[in-house]
Design an enzyme around this catalytic site. Structure first.
Site, mmCIF file in Angstrom:
data_model
loop_
_atom_site.group_PDB
_atom_site.id
_atom_site.type_symbol
_atom_site.label_atom_id
_atom_site.label_comp_id
_atom_site.label_asym_id
_atom_site.label_seq_id
_atom_site.Cartn_x
_atom_site.Cartn_y
_atom_site.Cartn_z
ATOM 1 N N CYS A 126 22.201 37.842 -0.785
ATOM 2 C CA CYS A 126 23.050 37.259 0.255
ATOM 3 C C CYS A 126 24.215 38.192 0.596
ATOM 4 C CB CYS A 126 23.564 35.908 -0.213
ATOM 5 S SG CYS A 126 24.186 35.963 -1.887
ATOM 6 N N GLY B 78 21.131 24.546 3.393
ATOM 7 C CA GLY B 78 22.481 24.102 3.020
ATOM 8 C C GLY B 78 22.907 22.883 3.834
ATOM 9 N N GLY C 157 21.188 29.346 -1.278
ATOM 10 C CA GLY C 157 19.988 29.479 -0.450
ATOM 11 C C GLY C 157 20.362 29.675 0.994
ATOM 12 N N SER C 158 19.474 29.248 1.876
ATOM 13 C CA SER C 158 19.691 29.522 3.302
ATOM 14 C C SER C 158 20.699 28.537 3.907
ATOM 15 C CB SER C 158 18.367 29.417 4.056
ATOM 16 O OG SER C 158 17.901 28.087 4.013
ATOM 17 N N THR C 159 21.288 28.948 5.007
ATOM 18 C CA THR C 159 22.261 28.089 5.692
ATOM 19 C C THR C 159 21.569 26.828 6.215
ATOM 20 O OG1 THR C 159 23.606 30.010 6.220
ATOM 21 C CG2 THR C 159 23.952 28.057 7.578
ATOM 22 N N GLU D 58 26.486 28.236 -1.465
ATOM 23 C CA GLU D 58 26.528 29.698 -1.407
ATOM 24 C C GLU D 58 25.322 30.084 -0.557
ATOM 25 O OE1 GLU D 58 25.876 33.046 -1.534
ATOM 26 O OE2 GLU D 58 25.308 33.071 -3.650
HETATM 27 P P1 NDP Z 1 15.780 28.014 1.087
HETATM 28 O O1 NDP Z 1 17.220 27.863 1.338
HETATM 29 O O2 NDP Z 1 14.859 27.118 1.838
HETATM 30 O O3 NDP Z 1 15.459 27.814 -0.474
HETATM 31 C C1 NDP Z 1 16.405 27.895 -1.509
HETATM 32 C C2 NDP Z 1 16.147 26.793 -2.514
HETATM 33 O O4 NDP Z 1 16.369 25.523 -1.904
HETATM 34 C C3 NDP Z 1 14.731 26.756 -3.076
HETATM 35 O O5 NDP Z 1 14.754 26.364 -4.428
HETATM 36 C C4 NDP Z 1 14.107 25.689 -2.201
HETATM 37 O O6 NDP Z 1 12.941 25.149 -2.729
HETATM 38 C C5 NDP Z 1 15.230 24.695 -2.083
HETATM 39 N N1 NDP Z 1 15.093 23.758 -0.964
HETATM 40 C C6 NDP Z 1 14.393 23.920 0.181
HETATM 41 N N2 NDP Z 1 14.481 22.811 0.956
HETATM 42 C C7 NDP Z 1 15.262 21.933 0.283
HETATM 43 C C8 NDP Z 1 15.732 20.617 0.548
HETATM 44 N N3 NDP Z 1 15.418 19.952 1.663
HETATM 45 N N4 NDP Z 1 16.520 20.023 -0.370
HETATM 46 C C9 NDP Z 1 16.857 20.658 -1.491
HETATM 47 N N5 NDP Z 1 16.434 21.894 -1.817
HETATM 48 C C10 NDP Z 1 15.649 22.538 -0.938
HETATM 49 O O7 NDP Z 1 15.391 29.530 1.322
HETATM 50 P P2 NDP Z 1 13.956 30.195 1.538
HETATM 51 O O8 NDP Z 1 13.376 30.482 0.224
HETATM 52 O O9 NDP Z 1 13.129 29.387 2.493
HETATM 53 O O10 NDP Z 1 14.380 31.570 2.256
HETATM 54 C C11 NDP Z 1 14.663 31.591 3.648
HETATM 55 C C12 NDP Z 1 15.885 32.426 3.932
HETATM 56 O O11 NDP Z 1 17.008 31.885 3.259
HETATM 57 C C13 NDP Z 1 15.826 33.860 3.406
HETATM 58 O O12 NDP Z 1 15.112 34.681 4.272
HETATM 59 C C14 NDP Z 1 17.274 34.203 3.350
HETATM 60 O O13 NDP Z 1 17.734 34.534 4.633
HETATM 61 C C15 NDP Z 1 17.937 32.892 2.902
HETATM 62 N N6 NDP Z 1 18.176 32.849 1.447
HETATM 63 C C16 NDP Z 1 19.434 33.101 0.985
HETATM 64 C C17 NDP Z 1 19.678 33.156 -0.379
HETATM 65 C C18 NDP Z 1 21.043 33.461 -0.924
HETATM 66 O O14 NDP Z 1 21.149 34.083 -1.987
HETATM 67 N N7 NDP Z 1 22.107 32.968 -0.298
HETATM 68 C C19 NDP Z 1 18.619 32.954 -1.349
HETATM 69 C C20 NDP Z 1 17.339 32.623 -0.777
HETATM 70 C C21 NDP Z 1 17.157 32.594 0.569
HETATM 71 P P3 NDP Z 1 11.535 25.687 -2.108
HETATM 72 O O15 NDP Z 1 11.434 27.090 -2.604
HETATM 73 O O16 NDP Z 1 10.502 24.788 -2.630
HETATM 74 O O17 NDP Z 1 11.637 25.618 -0.602
#
Ligand code: NDP
Length: 487
Positions: free
Chosen positions: A281, A230, A225-227, A247
């Site tokens: 990503c 992370g 997910g996002s940094t 990642e």
């Molecule tokens: P996030 O990193 O917020 O979400 C990824 C996952 O983490 C989702 O399942 C999310 O759940 C979960 N999550 C969110 N907050 C927490 C927390 N506090 N503890 C544990 N898990 C959590 O990404 P976003 O969907 O908000 O996207 C924002 C930006 O992130 C994108 O624009 C992109 O730049 C980047 N991103 C990068 C990815 C990659 O492949 N590396 C994939 C997705 C996003 P929930 O959906 O409920 O928030």
């Protein structure tokens, strides 16, 4: 269509009865409502995984592998249904779900199925008279949090190595795109995975995700997910010092030198950014062009971008679908204003398509923006069909631009000069570098980043390494140990 939590081998509602709407990104319609896991549900799932762990870890490795191989077969037997579900839920064009997501998911489970009984230890040459051997032991319960951009494929990247190594899993798909992961859980149940070995708990990040990351009985958390999120995962992991694998985002540098095969580079660069609407990503989101070929390249690249067929993801002719959520579409479009404010030139796109047939969906036109290396659109992850073009004149300059962000995940370079290719690949700070291609992945090839793109690796033996602990055993075979205390 499954819409409940999968805990301890059964589909169950959330304890508090919460539900979340799952919307179709092509028109905003309601596909279904899913049960929303909260902290109590996560606790139940972790307990189930903990209970299942000793027997799963003790199962002969070939048996674990056999179940993963059967799952790969089941995915292939249900390929069309899975492809349709993934496209409906995420907006992936069906041609990609059919040709990439589903086959790659099956291939990844199959790869790790085959690997399960090849996770070997080592014998270490130590002092005479001693035998020292090292075993790779599973960690225990693994928490896995996956995002919405490749939900089906990421189930295999995350679960494949974890299960092969003998761990049990609690996985939280994004609540935006939970459907394919729930279907995989159903298939796992059908092919005979024991109850509790895999638990699927869609829910919000700040509740379900947070609890999983901080749970004291989870031995490792693997996150994509996002940094920014992370960092929160790392903080949440501190309580029991669990292992963390991250990642995260990227800002892929894709460099085209003046000796490149331009036809291949133009097509490859378009694929690098526009595949999956740029929601990747590793997307080649910075197109770094040698000044001698830049104008010619851009003329043809923009023409190609304008010709990409946007449409309903379930239409086999569609080349680009909608973005996965309305919120994310708005975020991507907001970067068009960011670019303009800093003097960026919008060469094409930058808006939703005008076709009324697409008005209800979360579409964004392929967008090409020329900017400067320090601009926000050249530094921040946009995560959409939005490529930032930058120009260079020397190899050193190209390298400085490529390495000039906080990220380091995917990268690419296009050149016919073999020495330059290797020289640059050596010096680009990124976990992956593709030469005269882009976005190649294989279950055997390590995948992960450096810098703000995270740490740890998915795929291959690297992933198995990250999902096991090394245990060192010393045996005194016939060592002559002088007494430590002369009595
Ligand atoms: P996030 O990193 O917020 O979400 C990824 C996952 O983490 C989702 O399942 C999310 O759940 C979960 N999550 C969110 N907050 C927490 C927390 N506090 N503890 C544990 N898990 C959590 O990404 P976003 O969907 O908000 O996207 C924002 C930006 O992130 C994108 O624009 C992109 O730049 C980047 N991103 C990068 C990815 C990659 O492949 N590396 C994939 C997705 C996003 P929930 O959906 O409920 O928030």
């Amino acid at each position: 269509m499954q819409n409940q939590l999968f805990i301890d081998g059964r589909f169950v509602p959330a304890i508090n009865g919460g539900q979340i709407d799952v919307l179709c990104p092509a028109d905003g319609s309601l596909i279904t409502r899913i049960a929303a896991a909260e902290a109590e549900d996560i606790d139940l799932a972790v307990t189930a995984a903990q209970r299942a762990f000793p027997a799963w870890a003790a199962l002969p490795a070939a048996e674990r592998g056999r179940l993963l191989l059967r799952l790969a077969d089941a995915i292939e037997a249900n390929a069309e249904e899975l492809a349709q579900l993934e496209s409906l839920d995420t907006g992936h064009p069906i041609r990609d779900s059919r040709n990439l997501d589903v086959p790659r998911t099956a291939a990844c489970f199959r790869y790790f199925g085959g690997m399960a009984d090849k996770i070997e230890g080592a014998v270490i040459p130590v002092d005479a008279g001693f035998l020292n051997y090292v075993q790779r032991k599973p960690i225990g319960v693994i928490g896995q949090i996956v995002p919405w951009n490749f939900p089906l494929m990421f189930t295999s990247w995350k679960m494949g190595p974890a299960l092969a190594a003998g761990n049990t899993v609690v996985i939280k798909p994004s609540e935006i795109t939970p459907l394919s992961t729930l279907r995989i859980a159903e298939l796992m149940h059908e092919v005979g995975f024991p109850a509790g070995v895999v638990n699927v708990v869609p829910g919000y990040g700040h509740t379900a995700g947070q609890r999983l990351a901080e749970h004291p009985d989870v031995g490792k958390i693997a996150f994509t997910g996002s940094t920014a999120t992370g960092r929160r995962i790392v903080e949440a992991s501190q309580g029991n010092l669990k292992r963390v694998q991250l990642e995260l985002g990227g800002k892929g540098a894709n460099i085209v030198f003046d000796d490149a095969d331009l036809n291949a580079a133009i097509n490859g660069a378009a694929w690098a950014i526009f595949h999956n609407q740029g929601q990747a990503c590793i997307a080649g989101s910075r197109l770094i062009l040698h000044e001698r070929i830049a104008d010619d390249f851009l003329g043809r690249f923009v023409e190609l971008a304008r010709s990409i067929r946007l449409g309903n993801p379930l239409d086999p002719d569609t080349e680009m679908g909608p973005l996965t959520s309305a919120l994310h579409r708005d975020r991507v479009l907001s970067y068009v204003e960011v670019a303009k404010e800093q003097g960026g030139r919008i060469l094409t796109g930058g808006k939703a398509p005008s076709d009324p047939a697409l008005a209800g969906g979360y579409y964004v036109e392929p967008t090409v923006v020329e900017a400067r290396p320090g601009d926000r659109v050249a530094q921040e992850e946009v995560f959409g069909p939005f490529v930032t073009v930058l120009r260079f004149s020397t190899d050193e300059e190209a390298l400085a631009i490529a390495n000039g962000t906080a990220y380091g995940l995917g990268s690419g370079l296009w050149t016919r000069d073999l020495q330059r290719a290797h020289r640059m690949a050596e010096r680009i700070q990124a976990g992956m570098c593709w030469i005269n291609c882009y976005k190649r992945v294989s279950p055997g090839s390590p995948f992960g980043g450096v810098g703000q793109s995270g740490y740890g690796r998915e795929m291959g033996f690297e992933a198995i390494h990250d999902y096991t602990e090394a245990r060192s055993v010393w045996v005194n075979v016939d060592a002559q140990i002088p007494p430590h205390f002369k009595r």
